[in-house]
Motif scaffolding. Structure first.
Motif, PDB file in Angstrom:
ATOM      1  N   LEU A 187       0.830  -1.211   0.000  1.00 47.92           N
ATOM      2  CA  LEU A 187       0.000   0.000   0.000  1.00 47.92           C
ATOM      3  C   LEU A 187       0.861   1.256   0.000  1.00 47.92           C
ATOM      4  O   LEU A 187       0.464   2.296  -0.514  1.00 47.92           O
ATOM      5  CB  LEU A 187      -0.907   0.028   1.231  1.00 47.92           C
ATOM      6  N   MET A 188       2.048   1.156   0.573  1.00 49.36           N
ATOM      7  CA  MET A 188       2.888   2.347   0.696  1.00 49.36           C
ATOM      8  C   MET A 188       3.879   2.465  -0.465  1.00 49.36           C
ATOM      9  O   MET A 188       4.657   3.412  -0.513  1.00 49.36           O
ATOM     10  CB  MET A 188       3.665   2.308   2.024  1.00 49.36           C
ATOM     11  N   ALA A 189       3.839   1.542  -1.395  1.00 47.93           N
ATOM     12  CA  ALA A 189       4.816   1.547  -2.498  1.00 47.93           C
ATOM     13  C   ALA A 189       4.360   2.509  -3.594  1.00 47.93           C
ATOM     14  O   ALA A 189       3.925   2.104  -4.672  1.00 47.93           O
ATOM     15  CB  ALA A 189       4.992   0.131  -3.045  1.00 47.93           C
ATOM     16  N   ILE A 190       4.486   3.802  -3.310  1.00 50.40           N
ATOM     17  CA  ILE A 190       4.037   4.788  -4.302  1.00 50.40           C
ATOM     18  C   ILE A 190       5.156   5.148  -5.272  1.00 50.40           C
ATOM     19  O   ILE A 190       4.974   5.982  -6.144  1.00 50.40           O
ATOM     20  CB  ILE A 190       3.468   6.055  -3.624  1.00 50.40           C
ATOM     21  N   GLU A 191       6.294   4.522  -5.087  1.00 45.74           N
ATOM     22  CA  GLU A 191       7.388   4.620  -6.066  1.00 45.74           C
ATOM     23  C   GLU A 191       7.950   3.217  -6.225  1.00 45.74           C
ATOM     24  O   GLU A 191       7.800   2.371  -5.351  1.00 45.74           O
ATOM     25  CB  GLU A 191       8.497   5.562  -5.569  1.00 45.74           C
TER      26      GLU A 191
ATOM     27  N   ARG B 210       9.887   6.303   0.233  1.00 44.00           N
ATOM     28  CA  ARG B 210      10.034   6.919   1.560  1.00 44.00           C
ATOM     29  C   ARG B 210      10.198   8.437   1.422  1.00 44.00           C
ATOM     30  O   ARG B 210       9.581   9.214   2.148  1.00 44.00           O
ATOM     31  CB  ARG B 210      11.260   6.320   2.254  1.00 44.00           C
ATOM     32  N   ALA B 211      10.999   8.835   0.436  1.00 40.69           N
ATOM     33  CA  ALA B 211      11.234  10.270   0.241  1.00 40.69           C
ATOM     34  C   ALA B 211       9.953  10.971  -0.199  1.00 40.69           C
ATOM     35  O   ALA B 211       9.656  12.088   0.250  1.00 40.69           O
ATOM     36  CB  ALA B 211      12.340  10.468  -0.799  1.00 40.69           C
ATOM     37  N   LEU B 212       9.178  10.293  -1.043  1.00 41.79           N
ATOM     38  CA  LEU B 212       7.930  10.918  -1.512  1.00 41.79           C
ATOM     39  C   LEU B 212       6.926  11.037  -0.375  1.00 41.79           C
ATOM     40  O   LEU B 212       6.261  12.066  -0.232  1.00 41.79           O
ATOM     41  CB  LEU B 212       7.350  10.088  -2.673  1.00 41.79           C
ATOM     42  N   TRP B 213       6.839  10.002   0.460  1.00 45.82           N
ATOM     43  CA  TRP B 213       5.921  10.095   1.597  1.00 45.82           C
ATOM     44  C   TRP B 213       6.314  11.249   2.508  1.00 45.82           C
ATOM     45  O   TRP B 213       5.460  11.952   3.049  1.00 45.82           O
ATOM     46  CB  TRP B 213       5.902   8.781   2.392  1.00 45.82           C
ATOM     47  N   ALA B 214       7.607  11.444   2.684  1.00 49.05           N
ATOM     48  CA  ALA B 214       8.062  12.494   3.601  1.00 49.05           C
ATOM     49  C   ALA B 214       7.686  13.884   3.096  1.00 49.05           C
ATOM     50  O   ALA B 214       7.516  14.806   3.899  1.00 49.05           O
ATOM     51  CB  ALA B 214       9.583  12.397   3.786  1.00 49.05           C
ATOM     52  N   ARG B 215       7.517  14.032   1.801  1.00 43.05           N
ATOM     53  CA  ARG B 215       7.192  15.369   1.300  1.00 43.05           C
ATOM     54  C   ARG B 215       5.730  15.498   0.861  1.00 43.05           C
ATOM     55  O   ARG B 215       5.314  16.540   0.366  1.00 43.05           O
ATOM     56  CB  ARG B 215       8.127  15.760   0.157  1.00 43.05           C
ATOM     57  N   MET B 216       4.962  14.443   1.065  1.00 47.92           N
ATOM     58  CA  MET B 216       3.545  14.519   0.674  1.00 47.92           C
ATOM     59  C   MET B 216       2.844  15.549   1.543  1.00 47.92           C
ATOM     60  O   MET B 216       3.154  15.707   2.732  1.00 47.92           O
ATOM     61  CB  MET B 216       2.876  13.152   0.843  1.00 47.92           C
ATOM     62  N   PRO B 217       1.867  16.260   0.986  1.00 47.29           N
ATOM     63  CA  PRO B 217       1.141  17.263   1.759  1.00 47.29           C
ATOM     64  C   PRO B 217       0.474  16.658   2.992  1.00 47.29           C
ATOM     65  O   PRO B 217       0.151  15.468   3.033  1.00 47.29           O
ATOM     66  CB  PRO B 217       0.098  17.778   0.772  1.00 47.29           C
TER      67      PRO B 217
ATOM     68  N   GLY C  76       1.553  10.453  -6.809  1.00 44.65           N
ATOM     69  CA  GLY C  76       1.568   9.800  -5.506  1.00 44.65           C
ATOM     70  C   GLY C  76       0.170   9.429  -5.059  1.00 44.65           C
ATOM     71  O   GLY C  76      -0.083   8.323  -4.568  1.00 44.65           O
ATOM     72  N   TYR C  77      -0.768  10.360  -5.236  1.00 40.15           N
ATOM     73  CA  TYR C  77      -2.176  10.108  -4.877  1.00 40.15           C
ATOM     74  C   TYR C  77      -2.731   8.939  -5.699  1.00 40.15           C
ATOM     75  O   TYR C  77      -3.347   8.021  -5.158  1.00 40.15           O
ATOM     76  CB  TYR C  77      -2.977  11.387  -5.145  1.00 40.15           C
ATOM     77  N   GLN C  78      -2.488   9.002  -6.981  1.00 44.13           N
ATOM     78  CA  GLN C  78      -3.026   7.956  -7.863  1.00 44.13           C
ATOM     79  C   GLN C  78      -2.435   6.592  -7.531  1.00 44.13           C
ATOM     80  O   GLN C  78      -3.142   5.588  -7.466  1.00 44.13           O
ATOM     81  CB  GLN C  78      -2.726   8.308  -9.324  1.00 44.13           C
ATOM     82  N   LYS C  79      -1.135   6.573  -7.277  1.00 46.54           N
ATOM     83  CA  LYS C  79      -0.476   5.295  -6.991  1.00 46.54           C
ATOM     84  C   LYS C  79      -0.981   4.704  -5.678  1.00 46.54           C
ATOM     85  O   LYS C  79      -1.203   3.496  -5.578  1.00 46.54           O
ATOM     86  CB  LYS C  79       1.045   5.523  -6.941  1.00 46.54           C
ATOM     87  N   PHE C  80      -1.161   5.584  -4.679  1.00 44.45           N
ATOM     88  CA  PHE C  80      -1.638   5.097  -3.390  1.00 44.45           C
ATOM     89  C   PHE C  80      -3.008   4.432  -3.549  1.00 44.45           C
ATOM     90  O   PHE C  80      -3.238   3.319  -3.071  1.00 44.45           O
ATOM     91  CB  PHE C  80      -1.725   6.254  -2.393  1.00 44.45           C
ATOM     92  N   TRP C  81      -3.922   5.091  -4.242  1.00 39.02           N
ATOM     93  CA  TRP C  81      -5.269   4.526  -4.358  1.00 39.02           C
ATOM     94  C   TRP C  81      -5.277   3.304  -5.262  1.00 39.02           C
ATOM     95  O   TRP C  81      -6.034   2.358  -5.031  1.00 39.02           O
ATOM     96  CB  TRP C  81      -6.253   5.603  -4.829  1.00 39.02           C
ATOM     97  N   ASN C  82      -4.442   3.309  -6.273  1.00 41.91           N
ATOM     98  CA  ASN C  82      -4.340   2.097  -7.100  1.00 41.91           C
ATOM     99  C   ASN C  82      -3.815   0.929  -6.272  1.00 41.91           C
ATOM    100  O   ASN C  82      -4.305  -0.197  -6.385  1.00 41.91           O
ATOM    101  CB  ASN C  82      -3.411   2.331  -8.296  1.00 41.91           C
TER     102      ASN C  82
END
Lengths: 736, 241
Positions: A456-460, A467-474, A540-546
């Motif tokens: 679920l957390m593999a947005i990259e 991990r880096a993308l999660w850290a900068r997500m709004p 990131g949003y799209q990947k998370f929901w996918n």
């Protein structure tokens, strides 16, 4: 009978030139050094010395070898008969004609007295391997070898060291991949090839290649690319069919348009899910030499065309707007969506015919059609306000346990102890403890990953990048109230930090055969809009929901246990490697699992095998298929007696005939290979007792002594002495 | 009846604790022209919205500039006013990103004239952000006219154009343009009296304008929801005269 033979080294054209140049140089040297006349005796002596020197130099150049050979009675020879499937071809294509195999056996039988008289034959049959046929009993052998690996003939001296020649019956159609010429030339004994079959191209129509996907979706087009070829047969057009069983699912007429090859694409749509076997079939013509290459089977693993999602939102809001758009534009999702636009207490003040509202189809959709959905998403949905009671919640619980995916989205007010879900049957399959007291936390927070390996957390693609993308997500926001506890066994996938520990926001688990997750936030839309503001887009949003949808629908790549088997058909007798990848609930490699495979052969017989641990969550085993058809493999992984998961696959095993594509004889290759082996080629029509006797005779000599006379030290010593003597004589006689 | 409903709604339209979360936020753009002709209008719209629908509106209007970070926290943005609209290149890029990221813009020409400075500049500016897109007149069966109320036409203070227009970006109707001063038709004084008369349809046109305002907001929150197959038989039956 004994013979003495002298062999000279065969010169190449270049060596001939070198030799002539050397002779000329020596002659010039002789003239230049011939100073004045000497007396007759001395002149004769010098001429004699120079003649001997010339003879010796010539001998060194031509490297003469003296052999003594002895004639052997009934010389041992190897008779090799090709038994690959191309030998079953009847070249004329008429029922009464003999196959190449029978032609070879017939020739052998006719000349059997000659073989027995002239030599002591050792019989072999050659396919992909070289096998001895004791006593020359070939009647039990069938021309059904997968391919002719002619280079295997090179194994004969090791198997039968006394053999002095190889006689080899074949159509020349090779499938071994190695060039036999090199093996034959290294053999040290002559190889004679007898060509069976007709030298012209065998008439044939064949399925030269077939490209089909391994996976497909139900009701979605599948394209099969077929290349058809014809040889020496008059066919202008033919119909290619794709069949499932005996039912034609696609057909197309192919025009050859003056050439001998044509390619076409057939399209069909699988109408059911599961593993299915199809075949592509060409018509069979009466004169065809090979009818086996007119059809080919392939398997297709058909999944549901799209994931069916029921998305019910209790309140229109940005979350619904963004998520609906995301699901609606995802081609792999079939969305049925309801959003409550008017609560029972809302007063509209207009007649019903001025409202674009429909009654919420409570019973029809949520209860009646529940099981037709792969995933049910309930967002901030107060079900009790819409006539749904405990029985509907019990049905939802059963839906999960039977294999459905359930996602609850909402805030702690809706999903917490004061919400409508507490104490209902569906709460049993939810990963949060709904009756746990609320805890205060931040109203605005960046979601932190607590299970970084969880899909679920593999947005990259790369975990570090994710991990880096999660850290900068709004940041997400809310009212600062959180559910305090998850249920034992649930995976807290993500949350937010708090003064007294972590606060879970996203939790998931598997229940029964299904999956359930809860996401306690209604502001993930910020990931799309705010990231766009930073110029990063909504990836990131799209990947998370996918990811969430695929995990909930038990998408294969998100299973804890995954089986890997060969996609391509495997030849009978070849090892099939099974590999299982096992992960724990947090998707970390599981290294202490017991992984067991059940292999069911085409006849339905099942056997169990344990897979060996390879490392990093990987387990493997191999088996050798013995039957033609589909082998079904299922694996189950256990840890301390607890089942972690299972997966299954299928392997298609077939007799792979690599010469299938072209079954014409190849006499030019046979000629070349025989020549490389120091023998010769003869077509079966020219094979006779006389030919056999001639070639057996030439092999019936045993070389007992072989001396390279030019290589003796004495010759070099004599040459040096003569040169020195000549120099000395000339010096004494004053000619230097 | 409408005034009564709005009075009733005024008693329940209030904020709860925390931030807007998933509530509807009415965001209005501050630009260099007369950007705020109806500063007191939002509470009236909010009350009506809450009273008639299940939408939970955030009580406070959010006014912001293009440079404001809050732009990207506001999925629905209203641009209205009088005068020519212009932005710097950097501001235009932010607006472009806002729309691509999922934001929706509602342009309302409060001049209510076809060739007014706002009417000439604002639609052209939004179009310039997406050269491949074109403004399209929305037919009466467009989902905007069905997102809550079943409407057969456009409303506004003065009908300068008989249709709403839409700009489609990445297959999403991302910008709506009303040339008729929709907000002006809704505006009231402190005593609850309408500030303007509606031309040419009078009070009926004003009522339709309220409904259109609700539909525009619901469309921003539900997108193409009402085009889903399950709605069609109901809507077709209701749409018959």
């Amino acid at each position: 009978m004994n013979d003495l033979l002298v062999h000279l080294r065969a010169l190449t054209a270049v060596e001939h030139l070198v030799w002539l140049a050397l002779l000329a140089a020596l002659s010039v040297f002789a003239l230049l050094t011939w100073r004045g006349r000497v007396s007759g005796r001395r002149s004769l002596l010098l001429i004699g010395v120079r003649a001997v020197e010339g003879i010796l130099l010539t001998a060194i150049f031509f490297q003469p070898v003296v052999e003594r050979r002895v004639r052997v009675e009934r010389v041992p020879v190897a008779i090799v008969v090709d038994h690959s499937e191309s030998m079953a071809v009847r070249d004329a294509g008429e029922a009464g004609d003999v196959s190449r195999w029978n032609e070879a056996l017939s020739k052998l039988e006719l000349t059997r007295p000659d073989w027995e008289r002239l030599c002591r034959p050792v019989y072999y049959v050659l396919g992909s391997r070289l096998k001895e046929a004791p006593g020359g009993v070939l009647s039990a052998v069938r021309p059904d070898g997968p391919a002719s690996d002619f280079a295997r003939i090179g194994e004969i001296p090791r198997k039968a060291p006394s053999v002095r020649a190889v006689f080899f019956f074949s159509d020349g159609r090779a499938g071994g991949g190695r060039d036999p010429a090199a093996a034959f030339s290294d053999l040290g004994i002559p190889v004679y090839a007898i060509g069976v079959g007709k030298p012209e191209t065998a008439p044939d129509v064949l399925l030269a290649s077939l490209r089909a996907p391994h996976f497909a979706f139900k009701n979605t087009d599948v394209e099969v690319v077929v290349r058809v070829e014809k040889r020496n047969i008059t066919v202008d057009r033919l119909t290619v069919q794709v069949l499932r069983g005996d039912e034609s699912v696609a057909a197309k007429t192919v025009e050859f348009a003056g050439g001998d090859a044509a390619e076409t694409v057939l399209v069909f749509r699988p109408d059911s899910v599961g593993l299915q076997t199809y075949s592509v079939r060409l018509p069979v013509y009466e004169k065809e030499s090979n009818r086996k290459n007119n059809s080919q089977a392939f398997t297709l693993d058909v999944s549901r065309d799209r994931v069916r999602v029921l998305y019910i939102s209790g309140q229109p809001g940005p979350h619904y707007a963004f998520l609906r758009h995301q699901l609606k534009t995802n081609p792999s999702v079939e969305l049925v969506s309801f959003v409550i636009l008017r609560d029972p207490e809302d007063a509209v003040g207009v007649p019903d015919n001025q409202l674009a509202l429909i009654p919420f189809p409570t019973q029809d959709v949520l209860v009646g059609q529940m099981n037709s959905f792969d995933i049910i998403v309930l967002e901030q949905f107060a079900f009790s306000s819409f006539g749904l009671g405990p029985s509907a919640m019990a049905a939802l619980r059963d839906y999960v346990e039977k294999g459905g995916g359930l996602l609850l989205i909402g805030n702690a007010r809706m999903l917490g102890p004061a919400g409508p879900y507490v104490g209902t049957p569906v709460a049993e399959v939810l990963p949060f403890a709904l009756d746990s007291p609320l805890r205060a936390g931040p109203q605005r927070y960046i979601l932190e990953s607590y299970a970084p390996d969880h899909p679920l957390m593999a947005i990259e693609e790369n975990p570090e990048a994710a991990r880096a993308l999660w850290a900068r997500m709004p940041a997400l926001d809310g009212d600062g109230q959180f559910l305090a506890k998850t249920r034992p066994g649930a995976v807290v996938v993500a949350g937010c930090p708090a003064a007294d520990g972590r606060l879970p926001v996203l939790a998931a688990w598997t229940r029964g055969r299904g999956r359930a997750a809860m996401f306690l936030s209604l502001t993930s839309w910020r990931w799309a809009l705010e990231e766009a503001g930073r110029g990063q887009g909504a990836a990131g949003y799209q990947k998370f929901w996918n990811n969430l949808l695929r995990w909930l629908s038990a998408s294969r790549e998100f299973r804890l246990v995954r089986l890997s088997v060969p996609n391509e058909p495997v030849s009978l007798g070849e090892e099939i490697f099974l590999k299982a990848f096992v992960r724990d609930e947090n998707y970390r490699p599981m290294n202490s699992a017991q992984v067991r495979a059940v292999i069911t052969d085409p006849a339905g017989a099942a056997r169990q095998r344990d897979l060996a641990f390879l490392g990093k969550g990987e387990y493997a085993d191999a088996f050798v298929p013995e039957k033609d058809g589909l082998y079904r493999v299922s694996v189950r992984a256990f840890s301390n007696g607890r089942k972690l998961g299972e997966d299954s696959g299928v392997v298609r095993c077939a007799r792979l005939w690599v010469e299938n594509r072209d079954t014409s004889t190849d006499f030019p290759s046979l000629t070349r290979w025989a020549s490389a082996g120091g023998g010769e080629f003869v077509p079966a029509a020219g094979f006779s007792s006389e030919w056999l006797e001639k070639n057996v005779s030439s092999s019936a000599w045993s070389f007992e002594r072989r001396e390279a006379v030019w290589n003796a030290k004495g010759i070099f010593a004599v040459l040096i002495l003569l040169l020195f003597g000549e120099w000395l004589g000339r010096r004494r006689w004053g000619k230097i | 009846m409408l005034a009564g409903l709005m009075f009733f709604a005024s008693t329940v339209f209030s904020a709860e604790g925390g931030g807007p979360e998933n509530r509807f936020v009415y965001a209005q753009l501050r630009w260099q022209g007369t950007w705020d002709p109806y500063p007191a209008l939002w509470p009236q719209i909010g009350r009506y919205l809450q009273q008639t629908t299940s939408v939970v509106p955030w009580p406070e209007r959010r006014t912001l500039t293009v440079d404001d970070p809050a732009l990207f926290e506001s999925p629905f943005l209203v641009i209205l006013g009088q005068g020519a609209v212009s932005f710097s290149e950097a501001e235009k890029e932010r607006l472009r990103r806002y729309i691509i990221g999922g934001g929706m813009i509602f342009l309302d020409n409060t001049e209510a004239e076809r060739n007014s400075p706002f009417g000439r500049s604002a639609p052209a500016l939004l179009k310039s952000l997406f050269p491949e897109s074109t403004w399209e007149a929305l037919p009466s069966d467009n989902v905007v006219f069905r997102s809550f109320f079943l409407l057969r036409g456009v409303g506004g203070r003065r009908i300068a154009e008989p249709q709403l227009k839409g700009l489609r970006v990445q297959d999403r109707l991302a910008v709506l343009y009303c040339a008729n001063d929709l907000h002006g038709a809704l505006a009231r004084d402190h005593l609850g009296n309408a500030l303007f008369s509606c031309e040419p349809g009078g009070e009926n046109q004003r009522y339709e304008s309220w409904k259109l305002m609700v539909n525009v907001i619901l469309f921003s929150l539900t997108g193409t929801y009402k085009t889903d197959a399950i709605h069609q038989p109901f809507l077709e039956r209701k749409a018959q005269p």
